[in-house]
Design an enzyme around this catalytic site. Structure first.
Site, PDB file in Angstrom:
ATOM      1  N   HIS A 112      19.352 -56.119  12.075  1.00 18.84           N
ATOM      2  CA  HIS A 112      18.138 -55.674  12.751  1.00 18.84           C
ATOM      3  C   HIS A 112      17.560 -56.665  13.759  1.00 18.84           C
ATOM      4  CE1 HIS A 112      14.722 -53.245  13.363  1.00 18.84           C
ATOM      5  NE2 HIS A 112      14.189 -53.229  12.169  1.00 18.84           N
ATOM      6  N   LYS A 139      11.091 -29.175  10.406  1.00 20.00           N
ATOM      7  CA  LYS A 139      10.385 -29.220  11.686  1.00 20.00           C
ATOM      8  C   LYS A 139      10.046 -27.829  12.205  1.00 20.00           C
ATOM      9  CE  LYS A 139      12.998 -30.410  15.075  1.00 20.00           C
ATOM     10  NZ  LYS A 139      13.853 -31.262  15.942  1.00 20.00           N
ATOM     11  N   LYS A 187       6.189 -26.707  13.122  1.00 16.06           N
ATOM     12  CA  LYS A 187       5.787 -26.340  14.479  1.00 16.06           C
ATOM     13  C   LYS A 187       5.157 -24.950  14.517  1.00 16.06           C
ATOM     14  CE  LYS A 187       8.740 -29.280  17.317  1.00 16.06           C
ATOM     15  NZ  LYS A 187       9.788 -29.316  18.373  1.00 16.06           N
ATOM     16  N   LYS A 223       1.700 -25.042  14.252  1.00 10.83           N
ATOM     17  CA  LYS A 223       1.080 -25.666  15.427  1.00 10.83           C
ATOM     18  C   LYS A 223       0.651 -27.106  15.147  1.00 10.83           C
ATOM     19  CE  LYS A 223       1.349 -21.686  17.559  1.00 10.83           C
ATOM     20  NZ  LYS A 223       2.398 -21.462  18.572  1.00 10.83           N
ATOM     21  N   GLN A 254      10.383 -43.275  10.975  1.00  9.85           N
ATOM     22  CA  GLN A 254      11.159 -42.046  11.123  1.00  9.85           C
ATOM     23  C   GLN A 254      12.432 -42.287  11.924  1.00  9.85           C
ATOM     24  OE1 GLN A 254      11.285 -37.862  13.557  1.00  9.85           O
ATOM     25  NE2 GLN A 254       9.301 -38.876  13.421  1.00  9.85           N
TER      26      GLN A 254
END
Length: 647
Positions: free
Chosen positions: A362, A440, A444, A447, A575
């Site tokens: 990393h 997802k 969505k 909204k 994420q």
């Protein structure tokens, strides 16, 4: 942990670009070098202009803006508000007093001087980033704890049903990685782009033929000439092997790479664990590893052996285990046994049953470049866009074992490293929630921002488990700026606490819960946008403190208990989202907290939770419960024709 889930569209554009290129086959593209050419990075390396190429990959880099220095009053007021959910009235009064002192009280003159010094550093000293040198050192190179579990991260690949053995799986991945490497090193890789334009691509050079070198007080990194170094290093049972990925000027085919890997498995020398697993030394505290590497390199032949590893394209670890569950696979990728690894390199890990993953080193790169690499490889292989080659030559040189000489001193250090690693990882737990209830697409339809939704799920889960919120880190990408890496989104807010309280209250109505959810999401999105614009709190306060001179009194804001407490990330979240990953993960950043890596897929959500046995499985339970409750709240409101979310 500083990662962010972007880059899937760039992976697809890279695959399209690859399809139009001829397979790599010309001898002129490669050369061998007895002393590999290399460049070196240290924490004192300059971030002055230059150091980038002219290829399409660097499009827009020179015109990219510099990381801004936020306004002082803005940062101090935002910081104060971010501490409120974690404070009592008494402690909050002390923090308010410390902030007021910095704004207009006893500390104001000094703090304003620090702000001016920071602005001068950003604009008058010729550097392209006021933060980069400091941050790379503090967060990575000078960080002394073992990189596993505290710094490195892993991706768990979805299974490839056509490649069911370790050598076959690794060979396919290597062909895709080599295609990506060719695009990268020739600067033909399409630049990543955000809404504001190109993202900084400087970190990509550290993906291949690079290595982190343990040194005191800060590590360094080395990058070797890719044309001169086309050898692969392979680990099996702690034994190191190498073979060239190019023969007579032509890259090995998938079948040839598989044959070479199979030859390593067939070598009787590798069939049993090596007596002295040198790779285990890289698992230790960085100061201990520094001393161990020096002791190892001092013995005859070992410096050359280390350089073969350092300069290799990448490391492939062929593990003997054959995990089946998502959690056992994740554990094997996160740490393995600590012996069949070399943690200073990017690594492909392939298990005996063909399951695979990637371990990311990393220090020089955040998650977006390696996400793009892995997403590209898996998608392009599945779509048949990788030229796997057709040659099956019989004159390939056999893989060579890389041998190390050891003495009693080095052997004692190896034994200590193994013991320390086993003790450390034995105190950890890991749990994976592969939530199939929705993803997802459904979020969505409500909204709502998927990331803000998931962050509120995490907040609610922690609140259920502990009855209070905690300081929460989420990474925001700042690569729209030169040398940009990340900024902190402080996800726990006044609004998120109110939302959690309403969700757990039997007397709150759904309308009240919904209203507070809306407010929490709005707050989160506002903070996230500001952080991505370089207008966060944490890097700015870090920079001001760095510019204190000897003899100057430390401002009260830094000595107030809330400063340390509010940045003790009991939830470290990030994420990375890919439809071709099973899960991904990293370790906690404080003994009091959890690592929480999550992915937002079209029809599912995945959470990987790690901790020092604080109850990762319990938090998994509460995340599942919170995810269901938040969905059900919205479904009830829809049925009652309640106003829909506008977040």
């Amino acid at each position: 942990m500083t990662l962010l889930g972007l880059g899937r569209s760039q992976a697809r554009s890279s695959a399209a670009r690859l399809a139009s290129q001829r397979p790599l086959s010309l001898a002129a593209n490669f050369k061998h070098a007895s002393a590999p050419a290399m460049s070196r990075y240290s924490s004192s390396s300059s971030t002055n202009s230059g150091g980038i190429g002219n290829g399409p990959m660097y499009e827009g880099q020179s015109a990219m803006p510099h990381l801004p220095v936020p306004a002082l009053e803005q940062t101090l007021k935002k910081y104060l508000r971010s501490t409120v959910p974690h404070q009592s009235k008494e402690s909050l009064a002390k923090t308010e007093q410390a902030v007021q002192s910095a704004l207009s009280g006893a500390d104001a003159k000094l703090v304003q001087t620090l702000q001016q010094r920071l602005e001068d550093r950003a604009t008058k000293e010729g550097r392209e980033s006021w933060l980069s040198e400091w941050w790379n050192d503090a967060a990575y190179m000078a960080y002394r704890d073992p990189v596993v579990p505290y710094v490195s991260y892993f991706y768990s690949h979805k299974d490839d049903k056509t490649r069911r053995t370790g050598p076959k799986r690794a060979a396919g991945l290597l062909k895709a990685f080599l295609a990506f490497r060719r695009l990268l090193e020739t600067e033909q890789l399409a630049p990543e782009k955000g809404k504001a334009g190109p993202l900084c691509m400087r970190s990509y050079k550290w993906m291949f033929n690079a290595n982190r070198i343990p040194e005191m007080p800060s590590d360094t990194a080395v990058k070797y000439d890719w044309k001169a170094n086309n050898h692969l290093v392979v680990l099996r049972n702690g034994h190191f092997y190498e073979f060239d990925l190019v023969h007579n000027g032509q890259e090995l085919s998938e079948a040839e790479i598989e044959s070479q890997l199979q030859a390593i498995l067939s070598d009787s020398a590798s069939s049993k664990p090596v007596a002295q697993p040198v790779g285990a030394l890289s698992s230790n505290n960085r100061d201990k590893w520094t001393e161990s590497r020096k002791a190892l390199a001092a013995l005859p032949g070992n410096q050359q052996a280390l350089e073969r590893i350092d300069s290799s394209v990448i490391v492939v670890c062929l593990d003997e285990t054959a995990p089946h569950s998502i959690e056992s696979t994740a554990w094997g990728l996160w740490c393995g046994d600590g012996k069949n690894r070399f943690y200073d390199k990017q690594q492909i890990i392939a298990f005996a049953n063909g399951k695979s993953g990637f371990m990311g080193e990393h220090s020089m790169m955040d998650g977006t470049p390696t996400l793009r690499l892995n997403d590209f490889a898996l998608q392009a292989l599945e779509a048949g866009k990788i030229d796997l080659g057709s040659t099956k030559r019989t004159d390939l040189p056999a893989p060579k074992q890389i041998s190390f000489n050891t003495d009693k001193n080095v052997e004692a250090k190896i034994a200590e490293s193994i013991g320390d690693f086993e003790s450390l990882m034995g105190r950890h737990d890991l749990a994976v929630l592969d939530f199939q209830g929705y993803g997802k697409g459904a979020i969505k339809k409500f909204k709502c921002s998927p990331d803000a939704w998931v962050q509120m799920v995490i907040q609610l889960a922690y609140f259920k488990m502990y009855g209070k919120p905690c300081p929460t880190y989420e990474s925001a990408q700042t690569r729209k700026f030169k040398w940009g890496r990340t900024e902190t989104i402080r996800s726990a807010s006044v609004e998120s606490k109110a939302f959690c309280e309403a969700m757990e209250s039997h007397s709150a109505s759904d309308a009240e819960r919904y209203e507070k959810f809306q407010a929490a999401v709005k707050q989160h999105l506002g903070y996230a946008t500001a952080a991505a614009d370089g207008q966060g709190v944490d890097r700015h306060l870090f920079g001001l403190k760095k510019l204190l001179k000897e003899g100057e009194k430390v401002p009260a804001i830094y000595e107030d208990a809330a400063y340390a407490a509010s940045s003790t990330w009991k939830l470290s979240t990030s994420q990375i989202s890919s439809e071709v990953f099973s899960c991904w993960g990293f370790g906690e950043v404080t003994p009091e907290g959890f690592g929480c890596a999550y992915a937002i897929k079209e029809n599912s959500l995945t959470f990987t939770l790690t901790s020092l046995k604080l109850g990762a499985a319990d938090l998994k339970h509460y995340i599942n419960e919170a995810a269901v409750e938040l969905r059900d709240l919205h479904l009830r409101l829809q049925q009652n024709d309640a106003p829909k979310s506008k977040a």
